[in-house]
Design a protein around this motif. Structure first.
Motif, PDB file in Angstrom:
ATOM      1  N   LYS A 177       0.828  -1.205   0.000  1.00 46.37           N
ATOM      2  CA  LYS A 177       0.000   0.000   0.000  1.00 46.37           C
ATOM      3  C   LYS A 177       0.866   1.260   0.000  1.00 46.37           C
ATOM      4  O   LYS A 177       0.548   2.258  -0.665  1.00 46.37           O
ATOM      5  CB  LYS A 177      -0.938   0.006   1.203  1.00 46.37           C
ATOM      6  CG  LYS A 177      -1.916  -1.155   1.253  1.00 46.37           C
ATOM      7  CD  LYS A 177      -2.911  -1.076   0.106  1.00 46.37           C
ATOM      8  CE  LYS A 177      -3.957  -2.162   0.206  1.00 46.37           C
ATOM      9  NZ  LYS A 177      -4.909  -2.135  -0.926  1.00 46.37           N
ATOM     10  N   LEU A 178       1.970   1.222   0.741  1.00 43.09           N
ATOM     11  CA  LEU A 178       2.881   2.372   0.767  1.00 43.09           C
ATOM     12  C   LEU A 178       3.495   2.580  -0.614  1.00 43.09           C
ATOM     13  O   LEU A 178       3.583   3.723  -1.103  1.00 43.09           O
ATOM     14  CB  LEU A 178       3.978   2.147   1.806  1.00 43.09           C
ATOM     15  CG  LEU A 178       5.050   3.225   1.902  1.00 43.09           C
ATOM     16  CD1 LEU A 178       4.450   4.585   2.270  1.00 43.09           C
ATOM     17  CD2 LEU A 178       6.131   2.820   2.909  1.00 43.09           C
ATOM     18  N   GLU A 201       2.218   1.810  -3.441  1.00 44.42           N
ATOM     19  CA  GLU A 201       1.179   2.345  -4.319  1.00 44.42           C
ATOM     20  C   GLU A 201       0.981   3.843  -4.091  1.00 44.42           C
ATOM     21  O   GLU A 201       0.787   4.598  -5.052  1.00 44.42           O
ATOM     22  CB  GLU A 201      -0.121   1.577  -4.092  1.00 44.42           C
ATOM     23  CG  GLU A 201      -0.064   0.151  -4.628  1.00 44.42           C
ATOM     24  CD  GLU A 201      -1.185  -0.734  -4.116  1.00 44.42           C
ATOM     25  OE1 GLU A 201      -2.108  -0.197  -3.452  1.00 44.42           O
ATOM     26  OE2 GLU A 201      -1.146  -1.954  -4.369  1.00 44.42           O
ATOM     27  N   ARG A 202       1.032   4.280  -2.842  1.00 48.36           N
ATOM     28  CA  ARG A 202       0.939   5.716  -2.565  1.00 48.36           C
ATOM     29  C   ARG A 202       2.101   6.469  -3.200  1.00 48.36           C
ATOM     30  O   ARG A 202       1.917   7.535  -3.802  1.00 48.36           O
ATOM     31  CB  ARG A 202       0.946   5.974  -1.048  1.00 48.36           C
ATOM     32  CG  ARG A 202      -0.364   5.753  -0.325  1.00 48.36           C
ATOM     33  CD  ARG A 202      -0.317   6.404   1.049  1.00 48.36           C
ATOM     34  NE  ARG A 202      -0.239   7.855   0.946  1.00 48.36           N
ATOM     35  CZ  ARG A 202       0.169   8.661   1.938  1.00 48.36           C
ATOM     36  NH1 ARG A 202       0.575   8.148   3.096  1.00 48.36           N
ATOM     37  NH2 ARG A 202       0.202   9.959   1.761  1.00 48.36           N
ATOM     38  N   LEU A 203       3.303   5.934  -3.066  1.00 55.32           N
ATOM     39  CA  LEU A 203       4.480   6.597  -3.634  1.00 55.32           C
ATOM     40  C   LEU A 203       4.395   6.653  -5.159  1.00 55.32           C
ATOM     41  O   LEU A 203       4.726   7.670  -5.769  1.00 55.32           O
ATOM     42  CB  LEU A 203       5.746   5.865  -3.189  1.00 55.32           C
ATOM     43  CG  LEU A 203       6.119   6.011  -1.714  1.00 55.32           C
ATOM     44  CD1 LEU A 203       7.180   4.988  -1.323  1.00 55.32           C
ATOM     45  CD2 LEU A 203       6.603   7.428  -1.412  1.00 55.32           C
ATOM     46  N   ALA A 220       1.645   6.619  -6.987  1.00 52.95           N
ATOM     47  CA  ALA A 220       0.588   7.561  -7.360  1.00 52.95           C
ATOM     48  C   ALA A 220       1.054   8.997  -7.223  1.00 52.95           C
ATOM     49  O   ALA A 220       0.648   9.882  -7.988  1.00 52.95           O
ATOM     50  CB  ALA A 220      -0.654   7.328  -6.503  1.00 52.95           C
ATOM     51  N   ALA A 221       1.938   9.241  -6.246  1.00 51.43           N
ATOM     52  CA  ALA A 221       2.473  10.585  -6.034  1.00 51.43           C
ATOM     53  C   ALA A 221       3.679  10.870  -6.933  1.00 51.43           C
ATOM     54  O   ALA A 221       4.280  11.941  -6.834  1.00 51.43           O
ATOM     55  CB  ALA A 221       2.870  10.763  -4.569  1.00 51.43           C
ATOM     56  N   HIS A 274      -4.167  -0.529   4.681  1.00 54.93           N
ATOM     57  CA  HIS A 274      -4.444   0.748   4.023  1.00 54.93           C
ATOM     58  C   HIS A 274      -4.417   1.893   5.032  1.00 54.93           C
ATOM     59  O   HIS A 274      -3.872   2.967   4.753  1.00 54.93           O
ATOM     60  CB  HIS A 274      -5.808   0.681   3.336  1.00 54.93           C
ATOM     61  CG  HIS A 274      -6.191   1.951   2.633  1.00 54.93           C
ATOM     62  ND1 HIS A 274      -5.725   2.276   1.380  1.00 54.93           N
ATOM     63  CD2 HIS A 274      -6.979   2.991   3.014  1.00 54.93           C
ATOM     64  CE1 HIS A 274      -6.215   3.453   1.019  1.00 54.93           C
ATOM     65  NE2 HIS A 274      -6.980   3.901   1.995  1.00 54.93           N
ATOM     66  N   ALA A 298      -0.722   2.633   5.931  1.00 61.97           N
ATOM     67  CA  ALA A 298      -0.027   3.314   4.834  1.00 61.97           C
ATOM     68  C   ALA A 298      -0.535   4.749   4.692  1.00 61.97           C
ATOM     69  O   ALA A 298       0.244   5.667   4.393  1.00 61.97           O
ATOM     70  CB  ALA A 298      -0.225   2.550   3.534  1.00 61.97           C
ATOM     71  N   SER A 299      -1.818   4.964   4.932  1.00 62.11           N
ATOM     72  CA  SER A 299      -2.381   6.323   4.832  1.00 62.11           C
ATOM     73  C   SER A 299      -1.863   7.227   5.925  1.00 62.11           C
ATOM     74  O   SER A 299      -1.811   8.448   5.767  1.00 62.11           O
ATOM     75  CB  SER A 299      -3.916   6.258   4.885  1.00 62.11           C
ATOM     76  OG  SER A 299      -4.422   5.531   3.788  1.00 62.11           O
ATOM     77  N   ASN A 310       3.537   9.768   6.633  1.00 65.87           N
ATOM     78  CA  ASN A 310       3.856  11.063   6.030  1.00 65.87           C
ATOM     79  C   ASN A 310       4.933  10.839   4.973  1.00 65.87           C
ATOM     80  O   ASN A 310       6.094  10.576   5.299  1.00 65.87           O
ATOM     81  CB  ASN A 310       4.339  12.040   7.104  1.00 65.87           C
ATOM     82  CG  ASN A 310       4.752  13.378   6.545  1.00 65.87           C
ATOM     83  OD1 ASN A 310       4.541  13.663   5.352  1.00 65.87           O
ATOM     84  ND2 ASN A 310       5.346  14.220   7.377  1.00 65.87           N
ATOM     85  N   LEU A 311       4.566  10.936   3.702  1.00 67.41           N
ATOM     86  CA  LEU A 311       5.511  10.671   2.636  1.00 67.41           C
ATOM     87  C   LEU A 311       6.687  11.633   2.644  1.00 67.41           C
ATOM     88  O   LEU A 311       7.780  11.303   2.184  1.00 67.41           O
ATOM     89  CB  LEU A 311       4.811  10.708   1.269  1.00 67.41           C
ATOM     90  CG  LEU A 311       3.679   9.700   1.047  1.00 67.41           C
ATOM     91  CD1 LEU A 311       3.202   9.764  -0.404  1.00 67.41           C
ATOM     92  CD2 LEU A 311       4.116   8.281   1.394  1.00 67.41           C
TER      93      LEU A 311
END
Length: 439
Positions: free
Chosen positions: A254-255, A257-259, A261-262, A428, A431-432, A435-436
Motif C-alpha cells: 500500500k505504501l 502504491e501511494r508513492l 501515485a504521487a 491501508h 499506509a495512509s 507522512n511521505l
C-alpha cells in the motif's frame, strides 16, 4: 504474528505472534555481505556509474522445516538439477536491473548454474520474448561462498512501478540447505531440470509460499535527487501476516502504491520477518536486529529511510510458550527503548532517516500474547516514540489501528481473523498514516 499461511486455518495457534525484529545494535556485526561485483551501497550520485535503487527485497533466514501453521518449504532439502521460479512485484521502475542472491546461511559454496528475469504472465508463466539471461561478471553462472551475497550484472529490461517479474534460477548441482525467506504472500514454483527460459509454466509442477536465495531486485536509470530506497524493517506487521495471498495488500504494498501515485521515485524493500524480535533471535523467526540490521537495511543500495516496527514479540513471547522462539524472558520498556536507540544511531551514522512505528494493539489476539504487564510495556514504548524526538518521525501504527473506545484493542474491521494482524483495510490505514515527506 509470525505465521506463514494464516489464511488457511481458523485455528491459528501461536503462529500469529507479533513478529518484531530484534534491534539491539550493540554489535552492528552482520555476516559480511560481500558482493561479487561493485557493491552499490556507497556509490556516488554523480556520473561515475549507475545509481541503484532497491525495487524489491526480502530478509533472509536460516533453513527450517515447514509446519502445519507455516506450510511446507524446500529450505532444508535444497535443490539438485532443479529450476526455481519466483514472482516478485517491483515498487519502482528503471531502465536496467540486477538481482541480489544470498548464501548467508549456507555451509558450502552455492553454485548458480543459470538465471533469468522476465515479465510475469501470471502463476509460473513468463510473457513470451521478455526473458533475459543474467550474467555474473560476464559469466552465465556464479558460485557464492558461505555467508556471502552476490549481485548479477546489469541487464537492460525496462520496468515500471508495481509490475510483476519472474526470477528463475537453475541449480545443476546440489545446493545443500537453502538460505530463504519463510513466509510470503507470493508463490514460488519448482521444476525438475533446466527450465530458466521457459515462457510456459507447465514444467513447474510444485509450489510453496517462500523465497529461496533471492534477496533483492535493484533498478537504475532516471536518476534524480529524490530517487532512493525505503526499507520496512521489523516483524510480521511488515512481513504481511494476515494479507491475502497474491493480492499485494501488505502495508508495504500500500505504501508503494501511494508513492507511485504521487510520482515519487522511491523503492520500498520489505525486510520484515514474521516472529522476529528486537532483543533475542530464534531458530525459526530470524536473527535479532543487532545481527541483521546492517545486512537487511543499511547495506541495501540507495537507502534513504528505514521504518522500524519492533518490540511486540519480545513483549508477548513469555505468554506464548513457543519452543521455536527460543529464550523468552520478560522484557522491560527500558530494554526495548535502548535497542531502538541503537538502531537510530546506526541509521544516522549512515545518513539514513529513521522512522519509528509504534507497536500495534495486542489485546485482541486470539492466541496467548496479551498480559497487563506487557500492555504497560507497550504503552511506555509507544509513549517514548511519540514524545522523545529520538526518531526523525513517527508512523503511529497503534493509533491507526486502535479501537476508538478501548485503545488496547484493534478496530474489528481493521484486523485479520486472528484478532491481531491488519487485514487489507488495516494495511491501508497504516499506509495512509505515513507522512511521505518524512521518507
Amino acid at each position: 504474528m509470525h505465521s506463514a499461511k494464516p489464511w488457511l486455518r481458523k485455528k491459528k495457534g501461536r503462529r500469529g505472534m507479533l513478529a518484531v525484529g530484534t534491534a539491539v545494535l550493540t554489535a552492528l556485526v552482520v555476516s559480511a555481505t560481500a558482493v561479487a561485483h561493485e557493491d552499490a551501497r556507497q556509490q556516488p550520485r554523480a556520473t561515475e556509474g549507475p545509481v541503484w535503487t532497491g525495487a524489491w527485497g526480502t530478509a533472509v533466514q536460516r533453513p527450517v522445516e515447514g509446519s502445519e501453521d507455516w506450510g511446507p518449504n524446500w529450505s532444508r532439502q535444497g535443490f539438485t538439477d532443479q529450476s526455481v521460479r519466483q514472482v516478485v512485484r517491483v515498487t519502482t521502475g528503471g531502465s536496467t536491473l540486477r538481482i541480489r542472491l544470498s548464501n548467508s546461511y549456507g555451509t558450502s559454496p552455492l553454485r548458480i548454474t543459470a538465471a533469468t528475469v522476465g515479465r510475469s504472465a501470471g502463476d509460473a508463466q513468463v510473457w513470451p520474448g521478455t526473458a533475459r539471461e543474467l550474467t555474473f561478471g560476464g559469466a552465465q553462472g556464479t558460485t557464492i561462498a558461505p555467508g556471502r551475497d552476490v549481485v548479477s550484472d546489469a541487464e537492460a529490461l525496462r520496468t515500471s512501478p508495481l509490475e510483476k517479474l519472474t526470477v528463475t534460477l537453475y541449480f545443476a548441482d546440489r545446493t545443500g540447505p537453502a538460505t530463504f525467506h519463510r513466509f510470503t504472500t507470493a508463490t514460488s514454483y519448482r521444476a525438475s531440470g533446466r527450465h530458466v527460459t521457459d515462457s510456459g509454466g507447465d514444467a513447474f509442477k510444485t509450489s510453496t509460499n517462500a523465497w529461496y536465495f533471492l534477496s533483492g531486485v535493484e533498478v537504475s536509470g532516471g536518476a534524480s535527487p529524490q530517487r532512493g530506497t525505503v526499507v520496512a524493517f521489523g516483524d510480521s506487521l511488515m512481513d504481511g501476516t494476515g494479507a491475502t495471498p497474491g493480492a499485494d495488500n501488505r502495508f508495504t504494498d500500500k505504501l508503494a502504491e501511494r508513492l507511485a501515485a504521487a510520482r515519487r521515485p522511491l523503492g520500498v524493500v520489505n525486510a520484515g520477518i514474521a516472529g522476529n524480535r528486537i532483543l533475542n533471535g530464534s531458530p525459526c523467526y530470524g536473527d535479532k536486529a543487532t545481527d541483521r540490521f546492517r545486512r537487511d537495511v543499511l547495506d541495501r543500495p540507495g537507502v534513504r529511510a528505514v521504518i522500524i516496527h519492533l518490540g511486540g514479540n519480545d513483549i508477548g513471547a513469555p505468554e506464548m510458550g513457543d519452543p521455536c522462539m527460543g529464550p523468552a524472558p520478560h522484557v522491560t520498556a527500558h530494554q526495548i527503548i535502548k535497542a531502538h536507540k541503537e538502531l537510530i544511531r546506526a541509521s544516522h551514522t549512515r545518513g539514513v532517516k529513521a522512522v519509528g512505528a509504534t507497536i500495534l494493539p495486542m489485546k485482541g489476539a486470539l492466541f496467548p500474547l496479551y498480559s497487563e504487564r506487557g500492555e504497560k510495556v507497550r504503552a511506555a514504548v509507544n509513549h517514548w516514540m511519540r514524545t522523545s524526538g529520538a526518531y526523525d518521525s513517527v508512523l503511529d501504527v497503534d493509533r491507526a489501528l486502535a479501537h476508538p473506545t478501548d485503545p488496547a484493542l484493534p478496530r474489528p474491521g481493521y484486523v485479520f481473523q486472528d484478532g491481531l494482524h491488519p487485514n487489507e483495510a488495516g494495511s491501508h490505514a497504516i499506509a495512509s498514516a505515513m507522512n511521505l515527506n518524512a521518507l
